[in-house]
Design an enzyme around this catalytic site. Sequence first.
Site, PDB file in Angstrom:
ATOM      1  N   GLY A 110      -3.389   6.806   1.649  1.00 31.80           N
ATOM      2  CA  GLY A 110      -4.217   5.682   1.208  1.00 31.80           C
ATOM      3  C   GLY A 110      -5.651   5.836   1.685  1.00 31.80           C
ATOM      4  O   GLY A 110      -5.900   6.334   2.778  1.00 31.80           O
TER       5      GLY A 110
ATOM      6  N   GLY B 213       0.846  -1.205   0.000  1.00 32.97           N
ATOM      7  CA  GLY B 213       0.000   0.000   0.000  1.00 32.97           C
ATOM      8  C   GLY B 213       0.878   1.251   0.000  1.00 32.97           C
ATOM      9  O   GLY B 213       0.696   2.162  -0.820  1.00 32.97           O
ATOM     10  N   HIS B 214       1.862   1.289   0.900  1.00 38.78           N
ATOM     11  CA  HIS B 214       2.776   2.432   0.948  1.00 38.78           C
ATOM     12  C   HIS B 214       3.555   2.550  -0.364  1.00 38.78           C
ATOM     13  O   HIS B 214       3.764   3.644  -0.880  1.00 38.78           O
ATOM     14  CB  HIS B 214       3.817   2.254   2.068  1.00 38.78           C
TER      15      HIS B 214
END
Length: 283
Positions: A151, A40-41
């Site tokens: 996110g 995600g990062h």
Amino acid sequence: MKGCMKIIKSISEMQSFSRKARSSGDAIGFVPTMGYLHEGHMSLAREARAKNAKTVISIFVNPAQFGPSEDFAAYPRDMEGDLEKCESARVDAVFVPDVREMYPEGFSTHVDVVAATDVMEGIRRPGHFRGVATVVLKLFNIVMPARAYFGRKDYQQTVVIRRMARDLNLDAEVVVMPTVREPDGLAMSSRNAYLSGPERAAAPVIYRALLEAEKLYGGGERSAAALALGVRKVLGEEPMIETEYAEVSDTETLAPLKQVTAGAVLAVAARIGKTRLIDNILL
Ligand code: PAF
């Protein structure tokens, strides 16, 4: 090219890196994180790299956003692994201040975003968004990004940060990117590391529950209570899960909705054992 990434611990060094970049006309794309980096990062870092001349990631487990009974001390940390990931993603600089650097003796200023913090995470985690807004504003002043990437998994956080950026005229565009999921649907989160084998096997029920609401919505259901009930029913089938909330809210203000007329966010918080996970979908 290996070996070019700067690892910066001090605020003054970070600011001089950023001033230099800006004075050469290089836009900085910034990904603030608390480390234990996952896909995600890294998806945020890739987007930052694609759209900006320089990419900066910060890794700072921010004590100010954890409540006294929360997991600050236990929060997963892996600086070596994180730096390797940043290097492979060809990040230009990683900002890794310590707590003393960010909150020196006498620190006494906080940012309170009043709107959108009296629901969902805001009431279950008192002080959390104050800690988030304060550190994000500090980081923006230190890194001076043209764009900062967040996110959507932390939906309420994105609303709060956008509000702060607007209200305080911050000179950075807040970019929100889609949630990245494991193949079985579980939203990626550093806190997934806490899950035992059986808990990890149970956790994808959260996404299945959200998909159930999406199905109901697709079938014409517009009652927020019915959509939330659909989520709770699916979550209730998994004995390991304890649902904290399933709420249908306005995407901008996070005000609770009765009927979904023009889109909504359906957000969930649930506990599996000692781990608290959040997720959401846009309807
Ligand atoms: O989303 C996070 O990891 C944190 O809340 C953030 C934005 C890095 C602030 O500490």
